[in-house]
Motif scaffolding. Structure first.
Motif, PDB file in Angstrom:
ATOM      1  N   GLU A 105       0.901  -1.377  -0.123  1.00  0.00           N
ATOM      2  CA  GLU A 105       0.026   0.177  -0.077  1.00  0.00           C
ATOM      3  C   GLU A 105       1.056   1.272   0.045  1.00  0.00           C
ATOM      4  O   GLU A 105       0.358   2.371  -0.065  1.00  0.00           O
ATOM      5  CB  GLU A 105      -0.862   0.044   1.042  1.00  0.00           C
ATOM      6  N   SER A 106       2.078   1.225   0.040  1.00  0.00           N
ATOM      7  CA  SER A 106       2.917   2.307  -0.267  1.00  0.00           C
ATOM      8  C   SER A 106       2.959   2.846  -1.748  1.00  0.00           C
ATOM      9  O   SER A 106       3.051   2.225  -2.556  1.00  0.00           O
ATOM     10  CB  SER A 106       4.336   1.820  -0.177  1.00  0.00           C
ATOM     11  N   GLY A 107       2.648   4.139  -1.906  1.00  0.00           N
ATOM     12  CA  GLY A 107       2.483   4.920  -3.106  1.00  0.00           C
ATOM     13  C   GLY A 107       3.680   4.820  -3.914  1.00  0.00           C
ATOM     14  O   GLY A 107       3.766   5.000  -5.240  1.00  0.00           O
ATOM     15  N   VAL A 108       4.955   4.531  -3.347  1.00  0.00           N
ATOM     16  CA  VAL A 108       6.146   4.372  -4.146  1.00  0.00           C
ATOM     17  C   VAL A 108       6.733   3.097  -4.467  1.00  0.00           C
ATOM     18  O   VAL A 108       7.850   2.782  -5.072  1.00  0.00           O
ATOM     19  CB  VAL A 108       7.241   5.409  -3.379  1.00  0.00           C
ATOM     20  N   GLU A 109       6.272   2.111  -3.728  1.00  0.00           N
ATOM     21  CA  GLU A 109       6.446   0.765  -3.727  1.00  0.00           C
ATOM     22  C   GLU A 109       5.508  -0.166  -4.668  1.00  0.00           C
ATOM     23  O   GLU A 109       5.785   0.063  -5.845  1.00  0.00           O
ATOM     24  CB  GLU A 109       6.736  -0.005  -2.413  1.00  0.00           C
ATOM     25  N   HIS A 110       4.846  -0.778  -4.066  1.00  0.00           N
ATOM     26  CA  HIS A 110       3.716  -1.453  -5.140  1.00  0.00           C
ATOM     27  C   HIS A 110       2.624  -0.583  -5.705  1.00  0.00           C
ATOM     28  O   HIS A 110       2.040  -0.738  -6.444  1.00  0.00           O
ATOM     29  CB  HIS A 110       3.066  -2.712  -4.496  1.00  0.00           C
ATOM     30  N   GLY A 111       2.392   0.422  -4.732  1.00  0.00           N
ATOM     31  CA  GLY A 111       1.465   1.237  -5.005  1.00  0.00           C
ATOM     32  C   GLY A 111      -0.230   0.800  -5.287  1.00  0.00           C
ATOM     33  O   GLY A 111      -0.857   1.461  -5.854  1.00  0.00           O
ATOM     34  N   THR A 112      -0.566  -0.393  -4.586  1.00  0.00           N
ATOM     35  CA  THR A 112      -1.829  -0.990  -4.632  1.00  0.00           C
ATOM     36  C   THR A 112      -2.504  -0.806  -3.437  1.00  0.00           C
ATOM     37  O   THR A 112      -2.306   0.335  -2.629  1.00  0.00           O
ATOM     38  CB  THR A 112      -1.828  -2.439  -5.125  1.00  0.00           C
ATOM     39  N   ASP A 113      -3.573  -1.389  -3.237  1.00  0.00           N
ATOM     40  CA  ASP A 113      -4.307  -1.294  -1.991  1.00  0.00           C
ATOM     41  C   ASP A 113      -4.968  -2.591  -1.580  1.00  0.00           C
ATOM     42  O   ASP A 113      -5.058  -3.567  -2.316  1.00  0.00           O
ATOM     43  CB  ASP A 113      -5.504  -0.171  -2.148  1.00  0.00           C
ATOM     44  N   ARG A 114      -5.485  -2.683  -0.260  1.00  0.00           N
ATOM     45  CA  ARG A 114      -5.827  -4.091   0.052  1.00  0.00           C
ATOM     46  C   ARG A 114      -7.063  -4.628  -0.472  1.00  0.00           C
ATOM     47  O   ARG A 114      -7.095  -5.676  -0.781  1.00  0.00           O
ATOM     48  CB  ARG A 114      -6.178  -3.951   1.827  1.00  0.00           C
ATOM     49  N   ALA A 115      -8.008  -3.735  -1.080  1.00  0.00           N
ATOM     50  CA  ALA A 115      -9.134  -4.413  -1.826  1.00  0.00           C
ATOM     51  C   ALA A 115      -8.802  -4.827  -2.909  1.00  0.00           C
ATOM     52  O   ALA A 115      -9.310  -6.079  -3.348  1.00  0.00           O
ATOM     53  CB  ALA A 115     -10.368  -3.162  -1.816  1.00  0.00           C
ATOM     54  N   HIS A 116      -8.060  -4.282  -3.626  1.00  0.00           N
ATOM     55  CA  HIS A 116      -7.259  -4.921  -4.892  1.00  0.00           C
ATOM     56  C   HIS A 116      -6.419  -6.012  -4.779  1.00  0.00           C
ATOM     57  O   HIS A 116      -6.660  -7.290  -5.308  1.00  0.00           O
ATOM     58  CB  HIS A 116      -6.377  -3.850  -5.617  1.00  0.00           C
ATOM     59  N   VAL A 117      -5.917  -6.292  -3.773  1.00  0.00           N
ATOM     60  CA  VAL A 117      -5.094  -7.509  -3.264  1.00  0.00           C
ATOM     61  C   VAL A 117      -5.933  -8.581  -3.115  1.00  0.00           C
ATOM     62  O   VAL A 117      -5.832  -9.651  -3.837  1.00  0.00           O
ATOM     63  CB  VAL A 117      -4.040  -7.363  -2.051  1.00  0.00           C
ATOM     64  N   ALA A 118      -6.878  -8.424  -2.199  1.00  0.00           N
ATOM     65  CA  ALA A 118      -8.122  -9.386  -1.869  1.00  0.00           C
ATOM     66  C   ALA A 118      -8.647  -9.872  -3.228  1.00  0.00           C
ATOM     67  O   ALA A 118      -8.930 -11.137  -3.576  1.00  0.00           O
ATOM     68  CB  ALA A 118      -9.021  -8.764  -0.989  1.00  0.00           C
ATOM     69  N   HIS A 119      -8.950  -8.860  -4.288  1.00  0.00           N
ATOM     70  CA  HIS A 119      -9.676  -9.470  -5.387  1.00  0.00           C
ATOM     71  C   HIS A 119      -8.747 -10.312  -6.285  1.00  0.00           C
ATOM     72  O   HIS A 119      -8.969 -11.289  -6.842  1.00  0.00           O
ATOM     73  CB  HIS A 119     -10.051  -8.117  -6.353  1.00  0.00           C
ATOM     74  N   LEU A 120      -7.412  -9.879  -6.134  1.00  0.00           N
ATOM     75  CA  LEU A 120      -6.543 -10.664  -7.120  1.00  0.00           C
ATOM     76  C   LEU A 120      -6.381 -11.875  -6.423  1.00  0.00           C
ATOM     77  O   LEU A 120      -6.184 -13.006  -7.201  1.00  0.00           O
ATOM     78  CB  LEU A 120      -5.080  -9.744  -7.137  1.00  0.00           C
ATOM     79  N   VAL A 121      -6.112 -11.975  -5.118  1.00  0.00           N
ATOM     80  CA  VAL A 121      -6.074 -13.279  -4.508  1.00  0.00           C
ATOM     81  C   VAL A 121      -7.271 -14.364  -4.800  1.00  0.00           C
ATOM     82  O   VAL A 121      -7.233 -15.374  -5.298  1.00  0.00           O
ATOM     83  CB  VAL A 121      -6.022 -13.203  -2.986  1.00  0.00           C
ATOM     84  N   GLU A 122      -8.593 -13.695  -4.784  1.00  0.00           N
ATOM     85  CA  GLU A 122      -9.557 -14.349  -5.236  1.00  0.00           C
ATOM     86  C   GLU A 122      -9.638 -14.884  -6.645  1.00  0.00           C
ATOM     87  O   GLU A 122      -9.926 -16.098  -6.982  1.00  0.00           O
ATOM     88  CB  GLU A 122     -11.063 -13.642  -4.962  1.00  0.00           C
ATOM     89  N   VAL A 177     -12.019  -8.015   3.723  1.00  0.00           N
ATOM     90  CA  VAL A 177     -10.945  -7.585   3.178  1.00  0.00           C
ATOM     91  C   VAL A 177      -9.428  -7.456   3.762  1.00  0.00           C
ATOM     92  O   VAL A 177      -8.560  -8.081   3.617  1.00  0.00           O
ATOM     93  CB  VAL A 177     -11.085  -6.054   2.635  1.00  0.00           C
ATOM     94  N   ASN A 178      -9.698  -6.997   5.182  1.00  0.00           N
ATOM     95  CA  ASN A 178      -8.497  -7.027   6.131  1.00  0.00           C
ATOM     96  C   ASN A 178      -7.856  -8.550   6.464  1.00  0.00           C
ATOM     97  O   ASN A 178      -6.814  -8.798   6.504  1.00  0.00           O
ATOM     98  CB  ASN A 178      -8.756  -6.372   7.506  1.00  0.00           C
ATOM     99  N   ARG A 179      -9.032  -9.339   6.538  1.00  0.00           N
ATOM    100  CA  ARG A 179      -8.677 -10.713   6.933  1.00  0.00           C
ATOM    101  C   ARG A 179      -7.856 -11.129   5.655  1.00  0.00           C
ATOM    102  O   ARG A 179      -6.704 -12.086   5.775  1.00  0.00           O
ATOM    103  CB  ARG A 179      -9.478 -11.741   7.136  1.00  0.00           C
ATOM    104  N   VAL A 180      -8.448 -11.479   4.407  1.00  0.00           N
ATOM    105  CA  VAL A 180      -7.671 -11.933   3.189  1.00  0.00           C
ATOM    106  C   VAL A 180      -6.409 -11.016   3.223  1.00  0.00           C
ATOM    107  O   VAL A 180      -5.201 -11.661   2.681  1.00  0.00           O
ATOM    108  CB  VAL A 180      -8.535 -11.516   1.885  1.00  0.00           C
ATOM    109  N   PHE A 181      -6.202  -9.732   3.202  1.00  0.00           N
ATOM    110  CA  PHE A 181      -5.031  -9.018   3.344  1.00  0.00           C
ATOM    111  C   PHE A 181      -3.772  -9.527   4.232  1.00  0.00           C
ATOM    112  O   PHE A 181      -2.718 -10.039   3.718  1.00  0.00           O
ATOM    113  CB  PHE A 181      -5.349  -7.555   3.475  1.00  0.00           C
ATOM    114  N   ALA A 182      -4.457  -9.893   5.500  1.00  0.00           N
ATOM    115  CA  ALA A 182      -3.528 -10.357   6.386  1.00  0.00           C
ATOM    116  C   ALA A 182      -2.784 -11.769   5.981  1.00  0.00           C
ATOM    117  O   ALA A 182      -1.720 -12.119   6.192  1.00  0.00           O
ATOM    118  CB  ALA A 182      -4.032 -10.362   7.886  1.00  0.00           C
ATOM    119  N   ASN A 183      -3.895 -12.492   5.499  1.00  0.00           N
ATOM    120  CA  ASN A 183      -3.363 -13.971   5.360  1.00  0.00           C
ATOM    121  C   ASN A 183      -2.393 -13.732   4.088  1.00  0.00           C
ATOM    122  O   ASN A 183      -1.361 -14.804   4.043  1.00  0.00           O
ATOM    123  CB  ASN A 183      -4.582 -14.834   5.306  1.00  0.00           C
ATOM    124  N   PHE A 184      -2.868 -12.917   2.970  1.00  0.00           N
ATOM    125  CA  PHE A 184      -1.603 -12.779   1.935  1.00  0.00           C
ATOM    126  C   PHE A 184      -0.335 -12.430   2.772  1.00  0.00           C
ATOM    127  O   PHE A 184       0.614 -12.930   2.116  1.00  0.00           O
ATOM    128  CB  PHE A 184      -2.175 -11.543   1.126  1.00  0.00           C
TER     129      PHE A 184
END
Length: 362
Positions: free
Chosen positions: A92-109, A156-163
């Motif tokens: 979620e860093s704007g200068v590292e991966h620059g993404t967000d937890r909801a997007h990560v959860a959707h990608l995992v799904e 979302v937080n739980r999927v993000f944490a498990n990731f």
């Protein structure tokens, strides 16, 4: 072993979810950045840059990963207290991966639903979750997060944490490789012959390292680090925002919903001692940064938290002369080492490099 290592980090069945989460590209804003973009296996899981580059340029140096499973604090300022929580920050860093937890959860799904289900159970439905949402976002991304109900946020937080826990399980397998110093120490402890393992200059450097050089005040133990934070008078970097180090990191780790005491942690009642008894940072933590492991340090230039010093020899001169800190109070005092002693210390640090394998590479 630090008490912040939790059961879900111990590698219980994570093998089929590890490499895919560390090395592929979709988990970034531009589909070009992965964990492996900055943590290169062939370079001690770091990148040789003064400051890491993701979707932008960061303000600090990439730290190597080997042995970090034994660290109670992560990042240069210790703003995370476990490997799994640390893995979430760059996403979620704007200068590292620059993404967000909801997007990560959707990608995992989308890409890893079966692997995820085998480890954590089926992913709850995300059809009511927008493509992008995070409490750390700006503009629409933050607005979308605020529009979510508590149940959706928790999913979302739980999927993000498990990731993050899956990434951490992989990172826990990364340990330092044996060095010539290890061979020397093992044979010395066994009462066996040690001649020829280290040069005379390296042995002299070892004596200085544990003695006059005062190196073990910060770089001790098997990993050659105390995993703590020190102001050593390192210069600021022109053009970068003011960096106060651990004094800010302490506040951040206490407020982190993914810390050892948070609802997404798998820590037991007897865990989290470091966090439970963490005192508020005082003046001594201003511009204090974590002592990195010195294993492999000779091949890991440039140095310091933002690559301020180019060579290992220059680092030793810095510690020998003990310049005044730009802010806060430096712990250093002049060592008054001779040029020959500085050279011996540098030689010894070279003996901490991984033993070269066939083909010349460690």
């Amino acid at each position: 072993m630090p008490s912040t290592i939790t059961p879900s980090e111990k590698g219980y069945g994570y093998a089929n979810f590890l490499t895919p989460t560390f090395f592929p590209l979709p988990f970034s804003a531009n589909n070009k950045v992965s964990c492996g973009s900055c943590h290169l296996p062939e370079r001690q899981f770091q990148d040789d840059l003064a400051r890491a580059k993701g979707v932008g340029e960061t303000a600090r140096r990439t730290m190597p990963i080997a042995g970090t499973a034994y660290s109670p604090w992560l990042f240069w300022d210790g703003r995370k207290d476990s490997l799994w929580a640390q893995a979430l920050g760059p996403l979620e860093s704007g200068v590292e991966h620059g993404t967000d937890r909801a997007h990560v959860a959707h990608l995992v799904e989308t890409h890893y639903a079966d692997q995820y289900a085998a480890l954590f159970g089926s992913i709850p439905p995300l059809d009511q979750v927008p493509d992008h949402a995070s409490p750390n976002g700006v503009d629409v991304v933050l607005e979308e997060w605020l529009s979510l109900g508590e149940t959706q946020r928790d999913v979302v937080n739980r999927v993000f944490a498990n990731f993050g826990k899956a990434i951490a399980a992989f990172e826990r397998t990364i340990m330092p490789e044996s060095s010539r110093f290890d061979v020397y120490a093992d044979q010395l402890a066994a009462g066996e012959e040690t001649s020829g393992i280290l040069t005379e200059q390296e042995v002299e450097g070892l004596r200085l390292f544990v003695g006059k050089g005062e190196c073990t005040k910060c770089h001790n133990g098997p990993l050659f680090t105390d995993n703590y934070f020190h102001n050593t008078g390192v210069a600021e970097v022109s053009g970068l925002a003011d960096d106060l180090g651990r004094s800010v990191g302490t506040e951040q780790v206490l407020a982190d919903p993914f810390n050892c005491l948070g609802v997404y942690s798998d820590a037991g009642p007897g865990d989290c001692a470091e966090l439970k008894y963490l005192a508020k940072a005082g003046h001594e933590m201003t511009r204090a940064y974590k002592s990195p492991s010195l294993r492999g340090v000779a091949g890991r230039q440039p140095y310091m938290h933002a690559g301020q010093i180019k060579t290992l020899g220059e680092v030793l001169v810095h510690y020998n002369t003990a310049p005044t800190a730009p802010e806060g109070h430096s712990e250093l005092s002049p060592l008054k080492l001779s040029a020959g002693e500085v050279a011996a210390l540098e030689a010894f640090l070279g003996a901490l490099d991984p033993i070269a394998k066939e083909g010349g590479r460690p």
